[in-house]
Design a protein around this motif. Sequence first.
Motif, PDB file in Angstrom:
ATOM      1  N   ALA A 240      39.111  26.709  41.034  1.00  0.00           N
ATOM      2  CA  ALA A 240      38.567  28.022  40.674  1.00  0.00           C
ATOM      3  C   ALA A 240      39.442  29.154  41.212  1.00  0.00           C
ATOM      4  N   SER A 241      40.220  28.863  42.246  1.00  0.00           N
ATOM      5  CA  SER A 241      41.057  29.898  42.863  1.00  0.00           C
ATOM      6  C   SER A 241      42.382  30.091  42.144  1.00  0.00           C
ATOM      7  N   LEU A 242      42.727  29.156  41.257  1.00  0.00           N
ATOM      8  CA  LEU A 242      44.082  29.165  40.695  1.00  0.00           C
ATOM      9  C   LEU A 242      44.491  30.450  39.991  1.00  0.00           C
ATOM     10  N   PRO A 243      43.642  31.019  39.102  1.00  0.00           N
ATOM     11  CA  PRO A 243      44.113  32.235  38.424  1.00  0.00           C
ATOM     12  C   PRO A 243      44.454  33.356  39.403  1.00  0.00           C
ATOM     13  N   ARG A 244      43.639  33.512  40.435  1.00  0.00           N
ATOM     14  CA  ARG A 244      43.925  34.569  41.405  1.00  0.00           C
ATOM     15  C   ARG A 244      45.135  34.231  42.265  1.00  0.00           C
ATOM     16  N   LEU A 245      45.236  32.978  42.655  1.00  0.00           N
ATOM     17  CA  LEU A 245      46.387  32.578  43.462  1.00  0.00           C
ATOM     18  C   LEU A 245      47.672  32.818  42.677  1.00  0.00           C
ATOM     19  N   ARG A 246      47.631  32.530  41.395  1.00  0.00           N
ATOM     20  CA  ARG A 246      48.823  32.698  40.569  1.00  0.00           C
ATOM     21  C   ARG A 246      49.176  34.185  40.441  1.00  0.00           C
ATOM     22  N   ARG A 247      48.170  35.017  40.302  1.00  0.00           N
ATOM     23  CA  ARG A 247      48.420  36.449  40.205  1.00  0.00           C
ATOM     24  C   ARG A 247      49.001  36.978  41.518  1.00  0.00           C
TER      25      ARG A 247
END
Lengths: 321, 164
Positions: free
Chosen positions: B15-22
């Motif tokens: 669930a954290s991936l999109p934010r981590l990627r940003r």
Amino acid sequence: MTLQDRISAWLDGALPPEEAARLEAEAAADPTLAAKMQAAQEREEALSKAFDTLLEAPLPPGIMAVVSGSTQPGTRNEEASPTVAGAMAQEGPAAPAPEVTEAAPYPAHPGEAAFASNPPGGTAPRGEMPPDFAATNTNGRAFTPALIAAVLALLVVGAGGGALFTRGFLANEELADGHATRGWMEEIADYHRVYARQTAHLVEVPASETPHIEAWLGRETGVPLNVPDLSALGFTFQGARLLVAGGRPVAQLLYTDAEGGVMALCGLALEGGEPLPGFTAQSFGDDLEMVRWNPPGAAWVTVGKPDMALDAVARAAADNV
Amino acid sequence: MEPQDSTGFQEDLLASLPRLRRFALALTGHPLEADELVQITCERAIAKAAEWDQEQPLLPWLYTMARTLLAVEHRKAARRGAVPANEVVALLSHMGGEEATRAAQLIAPVLGLPDAMASVVLLVSVEGHSYAEAAEILGIPQSTVMSRMAAARAKLRAQWEGLE
């Protein structure tokens, strides 16, 4: 501090209250300054919106493979071995993980453990990862956030759905159509546990559409409502959702505090009952609390973590909602 | 609180991936490097999962880890100047052309800011972290967060006024 520095800190909510008040008073007397501050605020919003579009971008399958193929159930305390082989095969060479001498990420500062944005550790019910999930991410398909959300929703429903339905009929005080109030409050607690974790998709309709939210939720729930400004208590309105609890449409107005913690204000129609005086607090497990009040024809609750001063929030909201 | 199992960690990481990627994009300034950084951060996070304090949210832990890994790689030294907006548009292939172009025009100047200002802007302005939280994630003093925010806004204002 220059004026621009002050405006910058003001935008970030980092000015001490008296200095913020002074700047706002200056702006009230100076239309040029007011226009400058408003333009700065608009740039902030445009920037946030632009960056939020990145969250919807499909994730490379290589990254998904690393994560979803990562662990076997029950190996949390062992050194799990990342399954990068599959990722490497499709993504080409990737940088090897460097040795970090002292990663020490996020050292514990018990006194100021302030990242309160819903501890991912979790109060939400957990389910087993679908067995075929790890396999689906090696077929080269890009993983969209929507797909991730769908997977997470499945996990949550698997574990928590049953509880959600049975709790709905626990006897206590009854709504006009026979649903127990304990039930709808439990359901709202369940919703809160799920939605407070969806930081990327917290709301259905964003705060920028407040007039629409008020008209839409007022119509759907039969409870006329205003979105109360709770900024004096440190809560920023983020937007709204429509829920169903106790068989009724429920307006859920979502706020976040300075640390990203999520607080919701939920209202539904409650006909026939006598308006109850005062505010009542109730705990839901260790992690959630609600403060409820009943204006004529409706019931409202504030939902959040027990340390959120929900009683003050409820009193402020009751005057304005 | 119940003990966290590996499925829970995996879910939270997912669930954290999109934010981590940003965040990685703001740290590195480049889409490809950002994805490499996300990948090694995830590998590291999985290996170190047992060290995660479950009382704390996962994202700041991941952010700090990504920042540390990047520093170890000394990639910062090799940072280039402004990122062309068309590289950002390529990231936004899920959106309509005009909308993606418009978003990229706002994002690219941020990624091109000097002195690691982009990650400060992302944490404070976009994600709403306090100066104290951003300072902790980035391992810099709060006063630096504050001055970088003001400096970043001054630079962006000049660039955006040029755009309009």
